[in-house]
Each structure stands twice: as C-alpha cells, then as structure tokens.
Design an enzyme around this catalytic site. Structure first.
Site, PDB file in Angstrom:
ATOM      1  N   SER A  18      92.345 -48.844   1.490  1.00 34.76           N
ATOM      2  CA  SER A  18      93.508 -48.297   2.172  1.00 34.76           C
ATOM      3  C   SER A  18      94.782 -48.816   1.515  1.00 34.76           C
ATOM      4  CB  SER A  18      93.496 -48.697   3.649  1.00 34.76           C
ATOM      5  OG  SER A  18      92.422 -48.095   4.320  1.00 34.76           O
ATOM      6  N   LYS A  37     102.496 -39.513   2.079  1.00 32.42           N
ATOM      7  CA  LYS A  37     101.196 -40.025   2.499  1.00 32.42           C
ATOM      8  C   LYS A  37     100.488 -38.866   3.209  1.00 32.42           C
ATOM      9  CE  LYS A  37      98.918 -43.744   5.087  1.00 32.42           C
ATOM     10  NZ  LYS A  37      98.066 -42.881   5.920  1.00 32.42           N
ATOM     11  N   CYS A  55      84.725 -23.588  34.460  1.00 35.54           N
ATOM     12  CA  CYS A  55      84.482 -22.572  35.481  1.00 35.54           C
ATOM     13  C   CYS A  55      83.028 -22.109  35.353  1.00 35.54           C
ATOM     14  CB  CYS A  55      85.432 -21.390  35.285  1.00 35.54           C
ATOM     15  SG  CYS A  55      85.046 -19.980  36.358  1.00 35.54           S
ATOM     16  N   CYS A  85      89.991 -17.196  38.295  1.00 31.22           N
ATOM     17  CA  CYS A  85      89.217 -16.337  39.198  1.00 31.22           C
ATOM     18  C   CYS A  85      89.019 -16.918  40.587  1.00 31.22           C
ATOM     19  CB  CYS A  85      87.854 -16.038  38.581  1.00 31.22           C
ATOM     20  SG  CYS A  85      86.763 -17.491  38.489  1.00 31.22           S
TER      21      CYS A  85
END
Length: 646
Positions: free
Chosen positions: A79, A103, A396, A379
């Site tokens: 890194s 970056k 649902c 609904c």
C-alpha cells in the site's frame, strides 16, 4: 476502555471490514468510517507503542479468492503510506523531484507482456500473490493485447469503471452498486464473461515495474502511454503541494478517486529508500478530508424494488454538500439504520463520499425512535426480514405486489421469453400506473386502451399501432418460451426447453396433464432436473394454475424448434454441483451460467454425468466417491471458469 482491549477491538473490526471490502466486494461500512477506525488504531499504536500481530497498519489488506489460480508477484504489492495533513506531504517530498497523480479507486491489477503480446493479468490479492484474471482482462476495452515493445514488460494499474458507466449500469439494477469501486472489482472477478463484455472496464497504468533503463518514473509513464496504454494523469515535476492538490480535484476526472499520490520521481532513489511490510517509502497518499455537514432528519422513506427488496432512504433538510444541494441519501439496509440509532428529528452528519456520493456519517442525537414498516409501502402486503452476510434487509412477500409485477412483466416480454418489441420497462411502468396492467394476461387487452395511448406523451399513432401489432404477433409462441416467461423460481431457459421436449415437443395439453397428476414429481427424470426444481414448479402450480389456464387462452402454441446449427461450449455436457461455492452467489447462479452455455445440470452423479463441480476435489463425500468410481472428472469452480472461457 483499556488501551490494549481497544487495540484488539479496532484490529478485529478493520480486518472484518477489509475482508468484506477486498475479499467479497461487499463493504460493511463507508470509506470514511473505515478511515476513521484506521486513524484511531494508528494513533493508539503510537500512543501505547504496541502493535498487534495482523494489524492492518503493518499488513497490506487484501485477499486471494479460493479457486482462481494463484500467481506470485515479482515484488510485493504494498500500500501507500497515507495522511490527511499536507504538512506531512511537504515534509515527505522535501527537496526531491516528485509529481502528483490521482489515487484511483478501483481494483489494482498487474499486467504482463512477452514479445509484445499480453500474457497475464493478476489482481493484487494479499500483496504477495494474487488471482489470475487473464481471461477477464481480455475484455477490458482499453487494454492493448499487442504492443510495439518486444521485451518483457510488467505494469501496475487500476481496473476502474467511469462515473458515466457506473450510472448507466446502475439505472437497470434493482439493487444498485454503492460505488464504482465495488462494481469494477465485482465485474473483473465475475465468472460470466458475457457480463464483463457488456461493462466498460478501463485499465489505467500508474507504475512500470519493469526497469526500462530510465531513472525518471514520469518519463517512463510517458513511454508506456506511447505504447498504447492509458496512464494516470500526473502533474509537472516539482509543482508545489498546493498546486498538485488544485490540479487534481476529483470532479476533473472521469474515474473515481479517493486522494492524491505524491511520488518521488527517481527510480534509483526510490529503490534506495526500501519499504516497510505495509508500504513502499517512495510515495505517500494524501487522503481527502470529507467535510461533515449537520442537518435534520425529516423522514426515512421506504421504496419497494421489483424483486421485493424494500430500500430505506434518509430524507433530510436541504444541505449544500460541496456545491450540490442535497436532501436524500441511501441508508443501505436495516443494520445500517440500527447502527446509526436513527429517529425522525435527529441531528445527523452527512457528507459526500469521495466528494461524490451523499452518505449519512453519524447521528448526533441517537434517539433510536425509528420504526420498521410492518407493511409494504407499495402494496400494503406483509413483509419479512432476511439476514444475509450479517446485513438485515426487509422484503415484501406479497406475490401480487405492483413493484414485483413490473419485474415479472419485464421478464415475460423479454427477447428470450414472449418477445414483445416496444414494451420497455418504462412503458410497462406507465401502463401499471394507469391501471391497465395487473397480470400477464392484461397485456393482450391493451388494444382496448388504444385511443388513450394515442394521447400519451411520446406515444404517436405509428408507435402505438406497431406495439399492438407486436403484441398480437407474440400470441404465436412455443411452450418453452412460455414456461420461461412465467418467472417460475429455479426454472431457467434450459429447464424450460427440457420440459417442452418431454411434452411431445411443446404440447401444452400434455404439460397440464403431467402437472395435474396427484402426488407425482413432475419432470424429475429429466436431465438436470433436480428435486428442488421439481418442488418449485409444484409449489408454483398450486398457486398459479387458474391464472395459467386463463393465460394460455391468449396463445397459439407451435412446436418447439431446436436450432442445431448453433453449438455452445457446454452442449451435450451434464454437470453435478456439490459443496460450498466461492465465486457464484449461490447454486442457482452457477446453474444459469451452465445453461446459458448449453449445458445441463443434474442433481445426482450417474454414468451420464460429464463433470462433478466441487471446490473440495479431495473430499470423501458420497458424490465425490461415486464420481471416482465411475471415472467422472471432478473439477473446481476455477477449472469450470477456464472451461467456459478457453
């Protein structure tokens, strides 16, 4: 809290979040939340002078997915050291030659060339070894397959998806990707190369690993660009830190970024500085500080998607987020709301993640008075909670929900099903809203609304007449297309074709006879038709047979025609799947890939089986033992991928 206890807690939290981010491409938290935890851990380690084994501050975060071929990197992929303080950047660059670049926020990938030809693509993985994604890389549209440089060449870059492409893909998804980074990573690791082909991935070079006998890294990048590669934009040498930051604002760039990299330009100097186990000492990343804004939460809105997933959205008093007036932000899922302990009227902090996507960062009031809906907002039907991958979601369960109806209708009229030109998702939604569509059968009575259609915006007489004509034309179909269009769970195109063949090559009367037999297991003897598929179609028939009887009155069924001229890569091959999966979301997804490539899936190993797919090749399970006894090859998911991509 005891400092050591907090160190352990932070290390565990970050490791868990890192696995979800790098290994699963399913973030558990926002980038800012991750960075805040990381910064807290780093500060606490300095304060206590204690660093635990496995700390993310000394180890590159990343994971190798089991099943891909593992490839060792020529040098560790580490890194960059990070800071949010420009003074630290100024101290780092001192009097050395340096440049700044974006970056990039995607998936880091190494590409290798030999004799001017692309030979291999590898993900970062754990930094020491990565995953071989060579075949996937061949679908990255801006990645050259041949270059004029004939010596061995190794480049590092970022696999990214532009913001425009991110928006294009998300507009058609029921559950949209949260960020282009997750979309890019998930796409490159996808097992279905057709999906990769349909998405515009880009590869942007930021480093040349090969020593091209030039000390200047920036000059080397220009050489790489001249070979045909896209390179990351970088600033002039020895610009000031402020000038670099001003030149590299995220809104200036088409791809997502999460900071600026300050790179020492001299290759020799960089090599002499060496590296820690976490980062090379020749570069430092300036992470953008996300500015937080306070506002008042006015509501939590719940929206039902076409799969039945009910998505929560925060609605708050308008706030200017770095020039964008914003009133809404996704809350992702129920777990996210629970962690924030939200309540209407609470004072919340919001920000633009990476200066782009509105996010709710924290809740200063934490009243925790929010209410979970007990009915579907679309609904009014019943809802239920699911808990998958440690994230709670609301769904649902009403099969007749209009939000679900749209998804079913879109599938029913699609090219591989009934194939009705002109009935786009937007048109179907409009007709549902007008009350013209409540079922599949209603499509064949849209002609009754012809005069009303003529008056709708965007519906000229010619287009309406053409639509009605297309609907009438679709009445002539085959049983396999019809069954596939009905959205029966687990019954894909291949299964629909097998069912149709077994019914006198498409006789709907015979289909009804078979389905109506009491206590039977319809189609269980067909190749690739397992018990779960059988149970699914039986369950569907119980609740839908009356609608089926009414719907078939609208159709004229013709005999199915098998196009023998098109031979697919898995044609005539029968697969059995066992054990846990690593790449595919679930077994249904793998079954669909096999069927799309012309293969069949069976529930049990027999002499007809071509391959047994099991990631644990050495397993002593019953299916493995039977495959060994019958001499049937046992392959992993990775080997299966190679089979369909070679």
């Amino acid at each position: 809290m005891d400092n050591i206890k907090r160190l352990k807690e932070l290390t565990g939290q970050i490791q868990k979040a890192a696995y979800a981010y790098y290994g699963l491409d399913r973030p558990l938290m926002t980038d800012k939340e991750y960075d805040d935890l990381y910064d807290e851990l780093s500060a606490l380690e300095k304060e206590t002078n204690c660093v635990l084994s496995g700390s993310p501050t000394i180890k590159v975060q990343g994971f190798v997915l089991d099943g891909f071929t593992k490839v060792k990197h020529t040098k560790p992929m580490l890194s960059a050291n990070k800071t949010k303080d420009t003074k630290e950047i100024e101290k780092f660059v001192t009097n050395n030659r340096f440049y700044g670049s974006y970056k990039l926020d995607g998936l880091t990938v190494v590409v290798r060339y030999k004799n001017g030809e692309f030979t291999q693509g590898i993900t970062r993985g754990n930094g020491i070894e990565g995953e071989d994604v060579t075949e996937q890389c061949r679908f990255i549209k801006n990645l050259p397959m041949s270059i004029p440089y004939k010596n061995n060449l190794e480049l590092r870059g970022e696999c990214v998806i532009s913001w425009d492409e991110f928006k294009r893909i998300n507009k058609d998804l029921d559950i949209p990707f949260s960020h282009p980074r997750n979309l890019a990573a998930g796409t490159l690791r996808n097992l279905d190369l057709n999906i990769i082909k349909d998405r515009n991935l880009s590869f942007v070079v930021f480093e040349c690993v090969t020593d091209m006998k030039e000390d200047s890294k920036s000059e080397t990048l220009i050489d790489v660009h001249n070979m045909g590669f896209e390179i990351v934009p970088f600033t002039k040498l020895n610009s000031t830190v402020d000038q670099v930051c001003d030149a590299l604002q995220p809104e200036f760039y088409q791809y997502p970024t999460d900071g600026v990299i300050f790179e020492l330009d001299s290759r020799k100097l960089s090599e002499s500085l060496g590296a820690t186990s976490h980062h090379e000492c020749c570069r430092m990343a300036l992470k953008w500080e996300d500015e937080l804004y306070e506002t008042k939460l006015n509501d939590i809105e719940w929206n039902t998607s076409k799969t039945g997933l009910i998505n929560p959205v925060a609605v708050f008093e308008a706030v200017d987020l770095d020039g964008a007036i914003t009133t809404r932000a996704t809350l992702h899922n129920i777990s996210y709301i629970e962690n924030l302990q939200l309540g209407i009227g609470d004072t919340i902090q919001v920000y633009r993640a990476n200066m782009v996507i509105p996010k709710v960062h924290s809740n200063l009031t934490m009243s925790n008075t929010w209410k979970l809906p007990d009915k579907c907002p679309c609904c009014g039907g019943d809802v239920e909670m699911h808990n998958e991958n440690e994230s709670k979601t609301l769904h649902c369960i009403n099969p007749d929900c209009k939000a679900k109806l749209l998804g079913k209708l879109v599938h029913f009229v699609s090219k591989n099903a009934i194939n009705i030109d002109g009935l786009s998702e937007q048109t179907l939604q409009k007709f549902i809203n007008l009350g013209w569509l409540n079922s599949f059968r209603d499509i064949y009575y849209l002609s009754e609304y012809k005069k009303e259609m003529y008056k709708l915006d965007g519906f000229g007489k010619k287009s309406v007449d053409k639509l009605i004509e297309s609907i009438e034309k679709s009445r002539n179909t085959t049983l396999d297309r019809f069954i596939y269009g009905l959205c029966i769970p687990l019954i894909g195109r291949t299964a629909s074709k097998e069912i149709s063949k077994s019914c006198a090559n498409g006789n709907v009367g015979q289909f009804i006879t078979i389905m109506s037999l009491e206590g039977n297991q319809p189609f269980i003897g067909l190749d690739g038709f397992g018990k779960e598929m059988c149970n699914s179609i039986v369950h569907w028939w119980i609740y839908n047979k009356q609608n089926f009887y009414e719907l078939i009155e609208e159709f004229n069924f013709r005999e199915s025609v098998n196009n023998g001229n098109v031979k697919q890569v898995l044609e005539d091959k029968i697969f059995v799947i066992t054990g846990s999966l690593k790449f595919y979301k679930n077994r249904d997804e793998l079954v669909n890939v096999i069927e799309r490539n012309g293969g069949k899936v069976s529930g049990s190993v027999s002499a007809k089986t071509s391959y047994l797919i099991n990631n644990d090749v050495a397993s002593t399970s019953g299916k493995n033992k039977k495959a060994h006894d019958l001499g049937i090859p046992i392959i992993s998911e990775g080997e299966f991928i190679q089979m369909i991509t070679s």
